[in-house]
Each structure stands twice: as structure tokens, then as C-alpha cells.
Design a protein around this motif. Structure first.
Motif, PDB file in Angstrom:
ATOM      1  N   TYR A  97     -37.886  33.509  62.444  1.00 22.91           N
ATOM      2  CA  TYR A  97     -37.885  34.904  62.012  1.00 22.91           C
ATOM      3  C   TYR A  97     -36.492  35.472  62.221  1.00 22.91           C
ATOM      4  O   TYR A  97     -35.810  35.115  63.189  1.00 22.91           O
ATOM      5  CB  TYR A  97     -38.884  35.673  62.890  1.00 22.91           C
ATOM      6  N   SER A 105     -44.866  42.961  53.464  1.00 27.54           N
ATOM      7  CA  SER A 105     -45.974  43.755  53.981  1.00 27.54           C
ATOM      8  C   SER A 105     -45.422  44.860  54.866  1.00 27.54           C
ATOM      9  O   SER A 105     -44.456  44.654  55.589  1.00 27.54           O
ATOM     10  CB  SER A 105     -46.914  42.872  54.811  1.00 27.54           C
ATOM     11  N   THR A 116     -44.245  37.454  54.959  1.00 27.86           N
ATOM     12  CA  THR A 116     -45.196  36.664  55.743  1.00 27.86           C
ATOM     13  C   THR A 116     -45.424  35.329  55.040  1.00 27.86           C
ATOM     14  O   THR A 116     -46.550  34.899  54.845  1.00 27.86           O
ATOM     15  CB  THR A 116     -46.520  37.418  55.940  1.00 27.86           C
ATOM     16  N   ASP A 156     -39.361  33.912  58.260  1.00 30.59           N
ATOM     17  CA  ASP A 156     -39.636  35.201  57.661  1.00 30.59           C
ATOM     18  C   ASP A 156     -38.567  36.219  58.018  1.00 30.59           C
ATOM     19  O   ASP A 156     -37.796  36.037  58.963  1.00 30.59           O
ATOM     20  CB  ASP A 156     -41.016  35.707  58.089  1.00 30.59           C
ATOM     21  N   GLY A 205     -47.955  41.218  66.248  1.00 31.87           N
ATOM     22  CA  GLY A 205     -48.012  39.797  65.935  1.00 31.87           C
ATOM     23  C   GLY A 205     -48.069  38.869  67.133  1.00 31.87           C
ATOM     24  O   GLY A 205     -48.127  37.652  66.986  1.00 31.87           O
TER      25      GLY A 205
END
Length: 112
Positions: free
Chosen positions: A6, A30, A40, A45, A91
Motif C-alpha cells: 500500500y 472506494s 482495493t 493499493d 482495515g
């Protein structure tokens, strides 16, 4: 195995940044509240942090690990400095650290 999964970017306007990445690259992003959006796709990401109080000054690489609670000590033993202790977010849980060169990174364990 620990791996970067990420990258979080500080943005001035989440809606403008989200639109840019969707139009320029065709990525579906999102929304996670009014100041955060992310892809996602599941590989590496991209997150867009529009909350100035939460955003880092530079892009924030995020390293995915298992057993998060043991990692702050490992980072410090290797010469890093924890700058934000473990905290929960939608998350999972993560913490932030600075490496010996002053770069800020995060270590995350995603909730399953």
C-alpha cells in the motif's frame, strides 16, 4: 513475509485526487469517509489521505505483516523509531515509524 502492499498519498482535496486517478488511470476508488479514498485491487493499493491532521508530509509506504504486536520492537532493534504507536483503523491495525534516514513508513496487519 513482510511486503509493501500500500502507498498512501497526502492530498489537498480527496474528491479532486480521486477523480484524477479514476480518469487518468481508470482505477475504481472506494470512499472511506469524506477525506479518504483508496483502490482495493489487492496487490499494491493506493490510498488518498485528505485529512491534514492525519496525512504524512510525503508518500507513506505501508508494509503488510503478520503478528503486528512484535514488529515495533523489531523496527527499533534495527535502528528505527516508532512515531505513532499501534492503532486500529477500518482495515486493521498499524503503526508508523521512521527509518534511520528519516523516511516515514507504516506497518499494518489487515483484519480478516
Amino acid at each position: 513475509m513482510a511486503r509493501i502492499n500500500y502507498v498512501e498519498l497526502p492530498v489537498a482535496d480527496t474528491a479532486v485526487a480521486k477523480s484524477f486517478y479514476e480518469v487518468a488511470f481508470g482505477w475504481l476508488m472506494s470512499e472511506f469517509g469524506p477525506t479518504y479514498a483508496a483502490t482495493t485491487m489487492g496487490d499494491v493499493d493506493l490510498g488518498l489521505q485528505g485529512d491534514a491532521a492525519e496525512a504524512t508530509k510525503a508518500p507513506l509506504p505501508v508494509i503488510d505483516v503478520e503478528g503486528l504486536d512484535s514488529w515495533p520492537a523489531k523496527v527499533e532493534a534495527a535502528g528505527g523509531t516508532v512515531v505513532k504507536p499501534i492503532f486500529a483503523f477500518p482495515g486493521g491495525r498499524r503503526f508508523h515509524f521512521r527509518d534511520p534516514s528519516g523516511n516515514e513508513l507504516a506497518v499494518v496487519e489487515a483484519s480478516h
